[in-house]
Write an enzyme that holds these catalytic residues in place. Structure first.
Site, PDB file in Angstrom:
ATOM      1  CG  HIS A 198      -0.857 -39.064 -35.635  1.00  0.00           C
ATOM      2  ND1 HIS A 198      -0.857 -39.944 -36.684  1.00  0.00           N
ATOM      3  CD2 HIS A 198      -1.075 -37.864 -36.160  1.00  0.00           C
ATOM      4  CE1 HIS A 198      -1.078 -39.290 -37.798  1.00  0.00           C
ATOM      5  NE2 HIS A 198      -1.195 -38.025 -37.502  1.00  0.00           N
ATOM      6  NE  ARG A 305       1.049 -24.399 -33.158  1.00  0.00           N
ATOM      7  CZ  ARG A 305       1.297 -24.178 -31.859  1.00  0.00           C
ATOM      8  NH1 ARG A 305       0.448 -24.594 -30.948  1.00  0.00           N
ATOM      9  NH2 ARG A 305       2.393 -23.540 -31.480  1.00  0.00           N
ATOM     10  NE  ARG A 341      -0.353 -21.546 -37.630  1.00  0.00           N
ATOM     11  CZ  ARG A 341       0.663 -22.079 -36.970  1.00  0.00           C
ATOM     12  NH1 ARG A 341       1.593 -21.299 -36.469  1.00  0.00           N
ATOM     13  NH2 ARG A 341       0.744 -23.375 -36.785  1.00  0.00           N
ATOM     14  CD  GLU A 440       5.420 -17.910 -37.695  1.00  0.00           C
ATOM     15  OE1 GLU A 440       5.442 -18.760 -36.815  1.00  0.00           O
ATOM     16  OE2 GLU A 440       4.925 -18.096 -38.829  1.00  0.00           O
ATOM     17  CG  ASN A 463       7.347 -21.649 -30.713  1.00  0.00           C
ATOM     18  OD1 ASN A 463       7.693 -21.196 -29.631  1.00  0.00           O
ATOM     19  ND2 ASN A 463       6.177 -22.240 -30.897  1.00  0.00           N
ATOM     20  CG  ASP A 464       8.619 -20.972 -36.889  1.00  0.00           C
ATOM     21  OD1 ASP A 464       9.486 -21.836 -37.059  1.00  0.00           O
ATOM     22  OD2 ASP A 464       7.405 -21.199 -36.956  1.00  0.00           O
ATOM     23  NE  ARG A 474       9.248 -24.941 -34.054  1.00  0.00           N
ATOM     24  CZ  ARG A 474       8.060 -24.382 -34.215  1.00  0.00           C
ATOM     25  NH1 ARG A 474       7.909 -23.373 -35.061  1.00  0.00           N
ATOM     26  NH2 ARG A 474       7.028 -24.777 -33.522  1.00  0.00           N
TER      27      ARG A 474
HETATM   28  C1  PEP Z   1       5.669 -19.920 -33.473  1.00  0.00           C
HETATM   29  O1  PEP Z   1       6.416 -20.139 -34.430  1.00  0.00           O
HETATM   30  O2  PEP Z   1       6.036 -19.331 -32.438  1.00  0.00           O
HETATM   31  C2  PEP Z   1       4.268 -20.363 -33.506  1.00  0.00           C
HETATM   32  C3  PEP Z   1       3.426 -20.009 -32.573  1.00  0.00           C
HETATM   33  O3  PEP Z   1       3.888 -21.175 -34.517  1.00  0.00           O
HETATM   34  P1  PEP Z   1       4.226 -22.757 -34.577  1.00  0.00           P
HETATM   35  O4  PEP Z   1       4.818 -23.148 -33.274  1.00  0.00           O
HETATM   36  O5  PEP Z   1       2.948 -23.443 -34.875  1.00  0.00           O
HETATM   37  O6  PEP Z   1       5.200 -22.797 -35.713  1.00  0.00           O
HETATM   38 MG    MG Z   2       5.553 -20.733 -36.300  1.00  0.00          MG
END
Ligand code: PEP
Ligand code: MG
Length: 591
Positions: A198, A305, A341, A440, A463-464, A474
């Site tokens: 938060h 998001r 999303r 992802e 990222n994923d 991560r």
């Molecule tokens: C990702 O995984 O790259 C992505 C954009 O989603 P998040 O970071 O919300 O998991």
């Molecule tokens: Mg992701």
């Protein structure tokens, strides 16, 4: 400049973009410990009354902070304080404390302390990471009430009196961050927390650069030391040497310049030197960011998001509230695509109201689209709200964590159900609405061709994709050095997915952090990704980059990088082939 003093570099998580340089001000939040005090029988009523009074004061204070936050940042940000306000009436807290006072004759402070300890103990046993934010709320509230009962000053001493302050703490709380003055407190660094904490959400709204999950920054930093916080990479440097400070300073100056250019000429086209257009959209975490992204010239929203609607909430978000949030973002971009999303729950974000059993490996468990099957009501409500927002713009639906075409089919079936219901109820909706899959996981990247048959667009979540390709959590700071978006295995999957998408005639975009870094953005374009979606504050920087590059050069550089055997060699190859581009854009070394 502090040459001669040992410098410390710490790697954490990016929590709020931007670079801050200032002096450390350690914020020590010692939640008081109530001494073991018992009271005579005839004082129990008085203790219960004191507890009631402390709760009442805490409520007034929290409501005041909430009001201030609403005025400063908006109503969504202000809702971050709801869980604490609700906790004040939680029967476990209220009745539990009263019971300890009446039955065990404990002082109000001790009784409340015990009660909170029990609650914390119980919550800590669940492995849901979202509970961590609730624990943080609980500690914040505990400190507030205990200080009142024990007659102590506020545990959060104010900071920023001298300006140029970087607040460094074990953990931060929303009530502390919400009241900061960004012209004085220029950066935040904390041992704990993640991007979804938060306090981090509030730091982003206030545009204060922040790094979270640094492990032990609060014990390594001393008051008055020089410190740099890079909120984009999550890196913190204490007592930087001259060359490091200079590098950050140049990068900071460059960022300021890009930002100025971005605000002054936001409509400058995002087009390469060889006249290839690159769609540049924004990643948003909160609806209020849409207007800011538009001011910086975003070509729409490539990732909205929606987890802000569930994080820290004790009840499911209603359709009307969601519709209003989605509508406001769609209306900010009347003629541009907005990818909303669907809830990406699981992993490090599980709302408490779903009361799901803990999992040993939450990142490999029920996550993203998988939760959809088990929680159709939650997703049906969200799809209804998104469908209702379609009449206000070019709204599209993006599905996270997809592995198989069958999952897209399930989402489309649920969407048909939502559309039927809405039509029967007389709502106007635009159909067909485009539905896209996020790439992802290695399964999705390697089988993009199959997914493409059931998707209208694709978006690579780097990222994923990095996390699951390299099997590197991560959220683990200890493994941050292994989290390498330039690993050859990642590159090859991105190239495959981009090619498969193009063959299927679908737009392929990328929306992970990789697109927000200059070399990463260029690499993605070179590997065939057509559009980028970046953290909204990075839009000017990435647009500038696009305008300084030639797509043919970038493609050649990416082709050479694909041959490199390691992540480091990939970076070296890219830096060497793109040196001219980076120079053209006046990107400091190390970008
Ligand atoms: C990702 O995984 O790259 C992505 C954009 O989603 P998040 O970071 O919300 O998991
Ligand atoms: Mg992701």
């Amino acid at each position: 400049m502090s040459d001669g003093v040992a410098r410390v570099i710490l790697e954490g998580f990016p929590a709020s973009e931007g670079i801050a340089r200032g002096r450390v001000r350690r914020v020590v939040r010692d939640v008081p410990v109530a001494p073991h005090v018992t009271v005579p029988d005839d004082e129990r009523t008085r203790e219960i009354e004191r507890f009631r009074h402390a709760r009442r004061r805490a409520r007034c204070e929290l409501e005041e902070i909430k009001r201030e936050t609403e005025n400063r940042l908006g109503s969504i940000e202000a809702r971050i304080f709801d869980p604490q306000i609700l906790m004040l009436d939680d029967p476990e807290v209220v009745e539990g404390t009263r019971r300890y006072i009446s039955e065990s004759r404990l002082s109000a402070a001790r009784a409340f302390d015990w009660c909170m300890l029990e609650l914390k103990e119980r919550w800590s046993r669940t492995s849901h990471p979202m509970v961590l934010d609730r624990l943080n709320d609980l500690e914040d509230l505990k400190g507030r009430i205990l200080s009142r009962l024990l007659g102590l000053p506020d545990p959060w001493s104010p900071v920023g009196d001298s300006g140029g302050t970087v607040a460094v703490a074990r953990d931060l709380t929303p009530s502390f961050v919400a009241r900061l003055d960004p012209s004085r407190v220029v950066g935040l660094a904390a041992d704990g927390g993640t991007r979804t904490s938060h306090w981090a959400i509030l730091a982003r709204s206030l545009e204060i650069p922040a790094a979270a999950g640094l492990g032990d920054v609060s014990t390594r930093a001393r008051d008055g030391q020089e410190i740099i916080v890079d909120g984009l990479s999550g890196r913190v440097v204490i007592e930087p040497d001259a060359s490091e400070a200079d590098r950050f300073e140049r990068r900071r100056a460059a960022m300021r310049g890009w930002r100025r250019e971005g605000t002054e000429s936001p409509r400058e086209e995002s087009v390469t030197l060889d006249r290839q257009g690159v769609t540049l959209r924004a990643n948003l975490d909160l609806p209020g960011e849409a207007a800011r992204a538009r001011r910086l010239g975003a070509d729409g929203v490539g990732l909205f998001r929606t987890e802000f609607l569930v994080v820290g909430r004790s009840t499911m978000p209603g359709e009307e509230e969601q519709y209003r949030a989605y509508r406001s973002v769609a209306e900010a971009f009347p003629s541009r695509a907005v990818f909303i999303r669907t809830f990406d729950l699981g992993g490090d974000k599980f709302p408490v109201f779903l009361r799901t059993p803990p999992e040993d490996n939450p990142f490999l468990g029920r996550r993203g689209v998988r939760v959809c099957r088990d929680e159709p009501e939650l997703f049906l409500t969200q799809l209804r709200a998104i469908l209702r927002a379609t009449v206000h713009g070019d709204v599209r639906i993006m599905v996270p964590f997809v592995n198989a075409a069958s999952e897209m089919v399930s989402v489309r079936n649920l969407l048909d159900r939502a559309a039927e219901q809405l039509r029967a109820e007389g709502f106007e909706i635009k159909r067909p609405v485009k539905v896209g899959a996020m790439i992802e996981t290695p399964a999705a990247a390697l089988a993009t061709r199959n997914l493409a048959t059931h998707a209208d667009f694709l978006s690579i979540g780097t990222n994923d994709l990095v996390q699951y390709t390299l099997a590197v959590d991560r959220t683990s700071t200890g493994l941050a050095h292994l989290f390498d978006p330039f690993h050859p295995a990642v590159l090859r999957q991105i190239a495959m997915a981009a090619r498969a998408g193009e063959t299927a005639g679908l737009e392929v975009s990328a929306c992970g952090e990789m697109a927000t870094r200059p070399l990463g953005a260029l690499l993605l374009l070179g590997l065939g990704v057509q559009s980028l979606s970046v953290a909204w504050r990075s839009l000017p920087e990435i647009r500038r980059l696009v305008r300084c590059c030639r797509l043919d050069e970038v493609r050649a550089a990416a082709a050479a990088a694909l041959e490199a055997p390691t992540g480091n060699r990939v970076k070296q190859a890219l830096s060497a082939s793109l040196a001219v581009t980076l120079e053209r854009g006046r990107y400091p070394a190390g970008s």
